[in-house]
Write a protein that holds these residues in place. Structure first.
Motif, PDB file in Angstrom:
ATOM      1  N   GLU A  70     -52.039  28.792 -22.813  1.00 13.61           N
ATOM      2  CA  GLU A  70     -51.904  28.125 -24.110  1.00 13.61           C
ATOM      3  C   GLU A  70     -52.677  26.809 -24.131  1.00 13.61           C
ATOM      4  O   GLU A  70     -53.341  26.486 -25.117  1.00 13.61           O
ATOM      5  CB  GLU A  70     -50.427  27.890 -24.405  1.00 13.61           C
ATOM      6  N   ALA A  71     -52.627  26.056 -23.026  1.00 12.68           N
ATOM      7  CA  ALA A  71     -53.388  24.804 -22.929  1.00 12.68           C
ATOM      8  C   ALA A  71     -54.882  25.075 -22.993  1.00 12.68           C
ATOM      9  O   ALA A  71     -55.636  24.342 -23.642  1.00 12.68           O
ATOM     10  CB  ALA A  71     -53.038  24.070 -21.631  1.00 12.68           C
ATOM     11  N   GLY A  72     -55.316  26.154 -22.349  1.00 20.79           N
ATOM     12  CA  GLY A  72     -56.737  26.501 -22.383  1.00 20.79           C
ATOM     13  C   GLY A  72     -57.210  26.904 -23.761  1.00 20.79           C
ATOM     14  O   GLY A  72     -58.314  26.548 -24.184  1.00 20.79           O
ATOM     15  N   LEU A  73     -56.399  27.642 -24.484  1.00 21.55           N
ATOM     16  CA  LEU A  73     -56.786  28.065 -25.829  1.00 21.55           C
ATOM     17  C   LEU A  73     -56.833  26.902 -26.808  1.00 21.55           C
ATOM     18  O   LEU A  73     -57.637  26.888 -27.733  1.00 21.55           O
ATOM     19  CB  LEU A  73     -55.831  29.146 -26.336  1.00 21.55           C
ATOM     20  N   SER A  74     -55.964  25.898 -26.597  1.00 17.38           N
ATOM     21  CA  SER A  74     -55.935  24.752 -27.506  1.00 17.38           C
ATOM     22  C   SER A  74     -56.838  23.605 -27.053  1.00 17.38           C
ATOM     23  O   SER A  74     -57.080  22.674 -27.808  1.00 17.38           O
ATOM     24  CB  SER A  74     -54.501  24.234 -27.646  1.00 17.38           C
ATOM     25  N   GLY A  75     -57.305  23.667 -25.797  1.00 19.26           N
ATOM     26  CA  GLY A  75     -58.160  22.597 -25.288  1.00 19.26           C
ATOM     27  C   GLY A  75     -57.379  21.410 -24.764  1.00 19.26           C
ATOM     28  O   GLY A  75     -57.920  20.317 -24.610  1.00 19.26           O
ATOM     29  N   SER A  76     -56.103  21.605 -24.477  1.00 15.38           N
ATOM     30  CA  SER A  76     -55.267  20.540 -23.915  1.00 15.38           C
ATOM     31  C   SER A  76     -55.524  20.419 -22.414  1.00 15.38           C
ATOM     32  O   SER A  76     -55.995  21.363 -21.788  1.00 15.38           O
ATOM     33  CB  SER A  76     -53.786  20.856 -24.140  1.00 15.38           C
ATOM     34  N   PRO A  77     -55.182  19.260 -21.800  1.00 17.63           N
ATOM     35  CA  PRO A  77     -55.378  19.105 -20.360  1.00 17.63           C
ATOM     36  C   PRO A  77     -54.656  20.205 -19.589  1.00 17.63           C
ATOM     37  O   PRO A  77     -53.577  20.618 -19.993  1.00 17.63           O
ATOM     38  CB  PRO A  77     -54.776  17.737 -20.045  1.00 17.63           C
ATOM     39  N   PRO A  78     -55.263  20.722 -18.560  1.00 19.57           N
ATOM     40  CA  PRO A  78     -56.417  20.254 -17.798  1.00 19.57           C
ATOM     41  C   PRO A  78     -57.763  20.684 -18.364  1.00 19.57           C
ATOM     42  O   PRO A  78     -58.798  20.476 -17.736  1.00 19.57           O
ATOM     43  CB  PRO A  78     -56.193  20.884 -16.422  1.00 19.57           C
ATOM     44  N   PHE A  79     -57.792  21.283 -19.530  1.00 18.23           N
ATOM     45  CA  PHE A  79     -59.041  21.739 -20.145  1.00 18.23           C
ATOM     46  C   PHE A  79     -59.612  20.643 -21.036  1.00 18.23           C
ATOM     47  O   PHE A  79     -58.883  19.914 -21.693  1.00 18.23           O
ATOM     48  CB  PHE A  79     -58.788  23.010 -20.963  1.00 18.23           C
ATOM     49  N   GLU A  80     -60.942  20.560 -21.056  1.00 19.28           N
ATOM     50  CA  GLU A  80     -61.622  19.529 -21.845  1.00 19.28           C
ATOM     51  C   GLU A  80     -61.890  19.974 -23.274  1.00 19.28           C
ATOM     52  O   GLU A  80     -62.093  19.152 -24.150  1.00 19.28           O
ATOM     53  CB  GLU A  80     -62.941  19.150 -21.162  1.00 19.28           C
ATOM     54  N   ARG A  81     -61.914  21.284 -23.494  1.00 22.81           N
ATOM     55  CA  ARG A  81     -62.179  21.832 -24.828  1.00 22.81           C
ATOM     56  C   ARG A  81     -61.510  23.206 -24.926  1.00 22.81           C
ATOM     57  O   ARG A  81     -61.154  23.785 -23.907  1.00 22.81           O
ATOM     58  CB  ARG A  81     -63.683  21.953 -25.072  1.00 22.81           C
TER      59      ARG A  81
END
Length: 123
Positions: A70-81
């Motif tokens: 879910e964080a990766g799809l929304s671009g939330s940390p640890p993802f930058e986008r």
């Protein structure tokens, strides 16, 4: 009919997959990557690309994987986008049922992005 009714399907059995002949390259820069590998004994270890492991407790692990995706799809940390693809990388000796459990945890969050599987000999 007797054999269909009386036989048991072993979902935990390992399946020898043939090498892929065709495929499309997937850009890892835009992908959420979840790694599944053999641990000690019959245990599996589910990792993030940086090598940090998700919990070893199955229920907690599924929640952590869902939150990570879910964080990766929304671009939330640890993802930058925001990411648009999901890759499940699994060692060749990991059982299909273990990979399916990880895919099911991912499916709790979404079913829209592409889910790709990679089978590798050893990570």
């Amino acid at each position: 009919i007797f054999f269909l009714v009386a036989s048991k399907i072993d979902q935990a059995a390992s399946v020898k997959l043939p090498p892929a002949r065709r495929g499309v390259a997937v850009a890892q820069e835009n992908a959420i990557i979840v790694i599944v590998k053999k641990g000690g004994g019959n245990a599996i270890v589910v990792l993030r690309p940086d090598g940090t492991a998700f919990s070893s407790d199955a229920e907690t692990q599924e929640e952590e994987i869902a939150a990570y995706v879910e964080a990766g799809l929304s671009g939330s940390p640890p993802f930058e986008r925001p990411m648009d693809t999901i890759i499940v990388k699994a060692e060749g000796n990991v059982k299909e049922g273990d990979v399916a459990r990880v895919a099911q945890a991912i499916g709790r969050v979404t079913d829209t992005p592409m889910l790709n599987y990679a089978v590798v000999e050893q990570l």
